[in-house]
Design an enzyme around this catalytic site. Structure first.
Site, mmCIF file in Angstrom:
data_model
loop_
_atom_site.group_PDB
_atom_site.id
_atom_site.type_symbol
_atom_site.label_atom_id
_atom_site.label_comp_id
_atom_site.label_asym_id
_atom_site.label_seq_id
_atom_site.Cartn_x
_atom_site.Cartn_y
_atom_site.Cartn_z
ATOM 1 N N ALA A 83 12.545 29.925 17.556
ATOM 2 C CA ALA A 83 12.031 30.650 18.387
ATOM 3 C C ALA A 83 13.016 29.443 20.020
ATOM 4 C CB ALA A 83 10.879 30.824 18.809
ATOM 5 N N ALA A 84 12.946 28.602 19.063
ATOM 6 C CA ALA A 84 13.693 27.258 20.811
ATOM 7 C C ALA A 84 14.812 27.914 20.152
ATOM 8 C CB ALA A 84 13.333 25.999 19.870
ATOM 9 N N PRO A 85 15.537 27.354 21.234
ATOM 10 C CA PRO A 85 14.985 27.206 22.685
ATOM 11 C C PRO A 85 14.023 27.948 23.363
ATOM 12 C CG PRO A 85 17.746 27.349 22.845
ATOM 13 C CD PRO A 85 17.052 27.573 21.715
ATOM 14 N N GLY A 86 14.474 29.493 23.220
ATOM 15 C CA GLY A 86 14.048 30.705 23.783
ATOM 16 C C GLY A 86 15.071 31.569 24.603
ATOM 17 N N ASP A 155 16.715 33.420 13.610
ATOM 18 C CA ASP A 155 17.691 33.391 13.899
ATOM 19 C C ASP A 155 17.447 31.734 13.524
ATOM 20 O OD1 ASP A 155 19.694 32.861 15.505
ATOM 21 O OD2 ASP A 155 18.712 31.105 16.999
ATOM 22 N N CYS A 208 24.404 31.445 13.759
ATOM 23 C CA CYS A 208 25.841 30.909 15.038
ATOM 24 C C CYS A 208 26.550 29.933 14.585
ATOM 25 C CB CYS A 208 25.272 30.237 16.092
ATOM 26 S SG CYS A 208 24.703 28.358 15.646
#
Length: 280
Positions: A83-86, A155, A208
């Site tokens: 989950a980071a950075p959020g 992600d 990404c």
């Protein structure tokens, strides 16, 4: 010997150029040119409907476009696996039903601390109470729990070529082995996530990365391994217009998903995503 020599030629900046030039052809120069400009960020205000002032969060428009493809209506137990950075956690938290909970997981302690700060600063208190931040290794979470989430966003850590190009050290160290290593890690995360997904649940996989091996290649492996996996269409399922500062980019279709590319989306992306459904 010839194979070793070929692999050696694919290392560093020249190898990077050769590899991605082969993948994207004449379009590669336009993509590189887009990387030299500022990314297309949007401002996300998760507290805009609550009447509570929260800190705005700035993230790539492509990341928002991916997150809004995960349907949340009726979902009760949601997992943001890396989950980071959020940013994507904010999208999910602001759009989930009032009786839903979100587990935002991040293995790295430093990144997890940042994730917690983002949640604390950018989520309204009533929403923040339904978001739990954890520090598990996503690749082995399935050993303790299976079929326990009805929605999952993964992600996955990836090549992030935009950042490689911007750093001479990373670019000089690049090799195709990096892509292969990351694809192995991505598969471990995806297969774990799939085991934690409830039947009739939805999973959104995103990166990404520009490398097909990290995108459609990982999804193809899922279809080969699990008979209950199927592609789902990925229209905009979440209305973030009250929270988001501008319209979102339009992705291009791939074999098993879609990708936002910066050369045609005013700097947004790259952001690949694939929406998957677990059959009964």
């Amino acid at each position: 010997m010839k194979q070793n020599q070929k692999a050696e030629k694919l290392r560093g900046a020249d190898g990077f150029e050769s590899y991605y030039g082969a993948v994207y052809g004449e379009r590669w120069n336009a993509i590189k040119g887009a990387f030299e400009k500022e990314p297309r960020y949007v401002t996300y205000n998760a507290g805009s409907l609550s009447g509570v002032e929260t800190a705005p969060y700035y993230l790539d428009a492509g990341s928002v476009r991916a997150a809004v493809s995960l349907p949340l209506k009726g979902a009760r137990h949601i997992l943001d696996m890396c989950a980071a950075p959020g940013g994507k956690t904010l999208v999910l938290a602001s759009c989930m039903d009032e009786n839903a909970t979100l587990l935002s997981n991040e293995r790295s302690a430093d990144r997890r601390a940042r994730l917690s700060r983002v949640c604390d600063e950018s989520l309204p208190p009533d929403v923040r109470t339904r978001v739990t931040v954890s520090g598990n290794d996503g690749a082995v979470m399935c050993r303790r729990q299976t079929e326990c989430f009805d929605r999952i966003l993964l992600d996955a850590p990836c090549s992030s070529e935009r950042h490689v190009l911007a750093d001479e050290k990373y670019l000089s160290e690049w090799s195709p082995a990096r892509i292969k290593t990351l694809a192995v890690s991505q598969w471990a995360l995806l297969s774990s996530a799939w085991r934690m997904l409830e039947p009739d649940g939805y999973l959104l996989y995103s990166t990404c990365a520009l490398a097909p091996e990290e995108n459609d290649g990982v999804i193809a492996r899922l279809f080969k391994k699990f008979d209950d996996a199927e592609s789902a269409s990925s229209p905009v399922a979440l209305d973030v217009t009250p929270f988001c500062s501008e319209a979102l980019p339009e992705p291009e279709p791939t074999a098993f998903g879609a990708i936002v590319l910066p050369d045609v989306q005013q700097g947004a992306g790259p952001l690949y995503f694939s929406l998957l459904h677990k059959k009964y």
